[in-house]
Design a protein around this motif. Sequence first.
Motif, PDB file in Angstrom:
ATOM      1  N   VAL A   1      -5.524 -11.138   6.989  1.00 34.66           N
ATOM      2  CA  VAL A   1      -6.838 -10.587   6.650  1.00 34.66           C
ATOM      3  C   VAL A   1      -7.825 -10.963   7.751  1.00 34.66           C
ATOM      4  CG1 VAL A   1      -8.714 -10.459   4.962  1.00 34.66           C
ATOM      5  CG2 VAL A   1      -6.362 -10.776   4.161  1.00 34.66           C
TER       6      VAL A   1
ATOM      7  N   ARG B   1      -3.768   4.546  11.346  1.00 34.74           N
ATOM      8  CA  ARG B   1      -2.387   4.178  11.040  1.00 34.74           C
ATOM      9  C   ARG B   1      -1.506   4.792  12.115  1.00 34.74           C
ATOM     10  NH1 ARG B   1      -0.654   0.490   7.820  1.00 34.74           N
ATOM     11  NH2 ARG B   1       1.268   1.647   7.513  1.00 34.74           N
TER      12      ARG B   1
ATOM     13  N   SER C   1      -9.722 -11.724  -1.277  1.00 32.01           N
ATOM     14  CA  SER C   1     -10.412 -11.684   0.024  1.00 32.01           C
ATOM     15  C   SER C   1     -11.936 -11.666  -0.108  1.00 32.01           C
ATOM     16  CB  SER C   1      -9.943 -10.474   0.831  1.00 32.01           C
ATOM     17  OG  SER C   1      -8.577 -10.502   1.083  1.00 32.01           O
TER      18      SER C   1
ATOM     19  N   LYS D   1      -8.943   4.587  -2.209  1.00 34.20           N
ATOM     20  CA  LYS D   1      -8.881   5.083  -0.838  1.00 34.20           C
ATOM     21  C   LYS D   1      -8.543   6.573  -0.894  1.00 34.20           C
ATOM     22  CE  LYS D   1      -6.586   0.838   0.706  1.00 34.20           C
ATOM     23  NZ  LYS D   1      -5.629   0.244   1.645  1.00 34.20           N
TER      24      LYS D   1
ATOM     25  N   THR E   1       2.415  -4.119  11.205  1.00 32.45           N
ATOM     26  CA  THR E   1       1.417  -3.660  10.231  1.00 32.45           C
ATOM     27  C   THR E   1       1.386  -2.143  10.089  1.00 32.45           C
ATOM     28  OG1 THR E   1      -0.339  -3.471  11.873  1.00 32.45           O
ATOM     29  CG2 THR E   1      -0.048  -5.636  10.820  1.00 32.45           C
TER      30      THR E   1
ATOM     31  N   GLU F   1       0.479  -7.808   2.531  1.00 37.43           N
ATOM     32  CA  GLU F   1       1.545  -8.564   3.200  1.00 37.43           C
ATOM     33  C   GLU F   1       1.028  -9.874   3.803  1.00 37.43           C
ATOM     34  OE1 GLU F   1       1.101  -5.354   3.391  1.00 37.43           O
ATOM     35  OE2 GLU F   1       3.018  -4.327   3.101  1.00 37.43           O
TER      36      GLU F   1
ATOM     37  N   ASP G   1      -0.529  -0.427  11.861  1.00 39.89           N
ATOM     38  CA  ASP G   1      -1.893  -0.066  12.243  1.00 39.89           C
ATOM     39  C   ASP G   1      -2.031  -0.012  13.762  1.00 39.89           C
ATOM     40  OD1 ASP G   1      -3.024   0.046   9.626  1.00 39.89           O
ATOM     41  OD2 ASP G   1      -2.825  -2.139   9.544  1.00 39.89           O
TER      42      ASP G   1
ATOM     43  N   PHE H   1      -7.324  -7.027  -2.235  1.00 38.88           N
ATOM     44  CA  PHE H   1      -8.670  -7.256  -1.694  1.00 38.88           C
ATOM     45  C   PHE H   1      -9.572  -7.942  -2.740  1.00 38.88           C
ATOM     46  CE2 PHE H   1     -12.467  -4.558   0.245  1.00 38.88           C
ATOM     47  CZ  PHE H   1     -13.135  -5.722   0.583  1.00 38.88           C
TER      48      PHE H   1
ATOM     49  N   HIS I   1      -5.645  -5.314  -7.134  1.00 37.49           N
ATOM     50  CA  HIS I   1      -5.456  -5.060  -5.705  1.00 37.49           C
ATOM     51  C   HIS I   1      -5.733  -6.340  -4.912  1.00 37.49           C
ATOM     52  CE1 HIS I   1      -6.497  -3.488  -1.660  1.00 37.49           C
ATOM     53  NE2 HIS I   1      -5.506  -2.647  -1.940  1.00 37.49           N
TER      54      HIS I   1
ATOM     55  N   GLY J   1     -13.775  -2.640   3.004  1.00 39.93           N
ATOM     56  CA  GLY J   1     -12.456  -2.720   3.607  1.00 39.93           C
ATOM     57  C   GLY J   1     -11.475  -1.823   2.888  1.00 39.93           C
TER      58      GLY J   1
ATOM     59  N   GLY K   1       0.810  -1.222   0.000  1.00 39.92           N
ATOM     60  CA  GLY K   1       0.000   0.000   0.000  1.00 39.92           C
ATOM     61  C   GLY K   1       0.841   1.269   0.000  1.00 39.92           C
TER      62      GLY K   1
HETATM   63  C1  J2J Z   1      -9.019   0.199   8.483  1.00 38.86           C
HETATM   64  N1  J2J Z   1      -7.882   0.139   7.777  1.00 38.86           N
HETATM   65  C2  J2J Z   1      -7.786  -0.806   6.833  1.00 38.86           C
HETATM   66  C3  J2J Z   1     -10.030  -1.610   7.356  1.00 38.86           C
HETATM   67  C4  J2J Z   1      -7.171  -2.180   5.259  1.00 38.86           C
HETATM   68  C5  J2J Z   1      -8.483  -7.098   2.144  1.00 38.86           C
HETATM   69  C6  J2J Z   1      -8.901  -5.838   2.515  1.00 38.86           C
HETATM   70  C7  J2J Z   1      -8.052  -4.742   2.424  1.00 38.86           C
HETATM   71  C8  J2J Z   1      -6.745  -4.908   1.950  1.00 38.86           C
HETATM   72  C9  J2J Z   1      -5.867  -3.717   1.857  1.00 38.86           C
HETATM   73  C10 J2J Z   1      -6.318  -6.171   1.581  1.00 38.86           C
HETATM   74  C11 J2J Z   1      -8.828  -1.729   6.578  1.00 38.86           C
HETATM   75  N2  J2J Z   1     -10.059  -0.637   8.287  1.00 38.86           N
HETATM   76  N3  J2J Z   1     -11.089  -2.411   7.166  1.00 38.86           N
HETATM   77  O1  J2J Z   1      -5.089  -6.400   1.118  1.00 38.86           O
HETATM   78  O2  J2J Z   1      -6.766  -8.493   1.303  1.00 38.86           O
HETATM   79  C12 J2J Z   1      -5.517  -0.404   5.897  1.00 38.86           C
HETATM   80  C13 J2J Z   1      -4.563  -0.806   7.002  1.00 38.86           C
HETATM   81  C14 J2J Z   1      -3.720  -1.887   6.340  1.00 38.86           C
HETATM   82  C15 J2J Z   1      -3.592  -1.346   4.942  1.00 38.86           C
HETATM   83  C16 J2J Z   1      -3.278  -2.411   3.907  1.00 38.86           C
HETATM   84  C17 J2J Z   1      -7.195  -7.276   1.676  1.00 38.86           C
HETATM   85  N4  J2J Z   1      -8.410  -2.561   5.600  1.00 38.86           N
HETATM   86  N5  J2J Z   1      -6.788  -1.129   5.979  1.00 38.86           N
HETATM   87  O3  J2J Z   1      -6.312  -2.590   2.001  1.00 38.86           O
HETATM   88  O4  J2J Z   1      -2.140  -3.665   1.351  1.00 38.86           O
HETATM   89  O5  J2J Z   1      -3.785   0.320   7.309  1.00 38.86           O
HETATM   90  O6  J2J Z   1      -4.534  -3.975   1.616  1.00 38.86           O
HETATM   91  O7  J2J Z   1      -2.477  -2.082   6.962  1.00 38.86           O
HETATM   92  O8  J2J Z   1      -3.727  -2.028   0.204  1.00 38.86           O
HETATM   93  O9  J2J Z   1      -4.875  -0.742   4.661  1.00 38.86           O
HETATM   94  O10 J2J Z   1      -3.432  -1.899   2.616  1.00 38.86           O
HETATM   95  P1  J2J Z   1      -3.392  -2.880   1.354  1.00 38.86           P
END
Ligand code: J2J
Length: 547
Positions: free
Chosen positions: A346, A437, A248, A530, A420, A343, A422, A244, A242, A315, A199
């Motif tokens: 989920v 974050r 997922s 996003k 993460t 990474e 987060d 997601f 992506h 998400g 991300g």
């Molecule tokens: C808050 N922050 C979130 C959520 C991701 C499924 C869904 C999403 C991603 C993704 C993904 C969040 N509430 N519900 O790869 O398989 C933020 C966090 C996280 C970062 C990762 C999947 N869902 N985030 O968004 O690699 O900060 O993956 O560490 O793009 O998005 O971003 P990314």
Amino acid sequence: TEPALAGFTPWPADLADRYRAQNLWTGETFGEVLAARAAAAPDRIAVLDTANSWSYAELHHRARSLAAGLARLGITPGDRVLVQLPNRAEFVEVIFALFELGALPVFCLPAHRAAELVPIAEAAAATAVITCRTHQRFDYAALAATVRENVPSLRHVLLVLDEGQELPEGARDIAEFRDEPVELPGPSAGDVAFLQLSGGSTGIPKLIARTHDDYLYSVRRSAEICELDSDTVYLATLPVAHNFPMSSPGILGALWAGGAVAMTPDPTPATAFPLIERFGVTITGLVPPVARLWTERAEAGDTPDLSSLRILQVGGARCQDELARRIGPALGVTLQQVFGMAEGLVCYTRLDDPIDVVVSTQGRPMSEFDQIAVVDDNGVEVVPGEQGNLITQGPYTIRGYYDNPEADARSFTADGWYRTGDIVSIRPDGNLVVAGRAGDWVNRGGEKVSAEELEAHLLEHPGIRDAVIVGTPDPVLGQRICAFVQPADPEQRPTLTAVRKFVRERGVAAWKMPDAVVVIEEFPETGVGKTSRKELRQLLTEGVHGN
Ligand code: J2J
């Protein structure tokens, strides 16, 4: 057998053995899964878009045929190939062709431009790029040519062409490489299947190498949690490269379950709603700003028939409770919150969770083998229920980035847990609540304000449609609080005084009051939709001022 790709960080051998012994890693590859589905139900629909409808037999044949052609072109197992395609059927054909061959797709987004793609291609030492001629009036072929000029390893530009489109000089048409299928040795399950992009990266891109074994486990487990089966029609609404919408459970989950993948070229209700009706879509995943658009559109009434849609996932960024409460009733769906990362880890709310969990939490890890911990800035576990930094390891979470020791030193603990970035808390019922974050705090003279928290208050204001808080430099305080707001009614622009009064009346500490309010019609977005805090900060430095 250990993976051969240099720069890949494997799991420690004892853990890998355990994941195999427990049958989490089953030894299957993506190519083998597709072959099995095509053998079991050749005529079932696998992929749909506005121009195509392919059965499993057809998808399998196309993948094997293109794999043969790419091999003839000189693409070899282990080669990295940038894939930059919009949501269309050929995306699935191309990635399965690469899986067949054992070449590694590098998943780029349609929103990426040369500033992103050149460093990605360099970091991956890519040998080819597969893209389209044009999409939404942007010239992807020209972009690919620029990338090739700047990256010596990159030899081939291959294009997916539409009817009547001309082939620019120096590029090749993938249609020329749909050869008679041949027997290829193919990869093994422990091999890296592809490179995904992290991300938020600045500097050298952080590439994420995932193996067939680990990724298939996450896809299978996701498909189980979302109860996918052969009647599933998954709509890829977000850019399909992506993580997601990919996994997922995404398009790979739908194919794993023997269901169908449908593609929408853009996520707007005007485009996507009619496709939901036409394809009988049962599940899709959205980022919060798109979910808000869909919810508002549905609340306004008079939409196409959306009754096939059963599950709506949200998400990628924090979904505010206020929006989460409206989604189910507006769209007639079960809401599922998804908190994931390319990474690995989920988290999902489960389909039968009580409404309070679905609306107010980001769910819990998909696997009992996921390990999570919440630690303070010294790496010490916090008191249960308190906020802190989320770290994790498990059967589908990487142990290091691809060939990037500097990033590894920052992002992984000494014993291989992924940091993460987060800030979360874990409720007694085991569900996570994402507070933001680690960077999404405004530090106003030592008083820390969570952007997420203040945004939630602003969203309760009837005149505010959406809000993003960013910290801006201040000579005295270090940072001050800037609220970017989209007005509910463009004629009624909320003023700073009104916003501060509203927040104060909600019983919020005085130091959390916004110092400036900037009204804008649209928030800038990252490639996947996003809201981009980075670009909003950039706007401020370029002289957009609040009132
Ligand atoms: C808050 N922050 C979130 C959520 C991701 C499924 C869904 C999403 C991603 C993704 C993904 C969040 N509430 N519900 O790869 O398989 C933020 C966090 C996280 C970062 C990762 C999947 N869902 N985030 O968004 O690699 O900060 O993956 O560490 O793009 O998005 O971003 P990314």
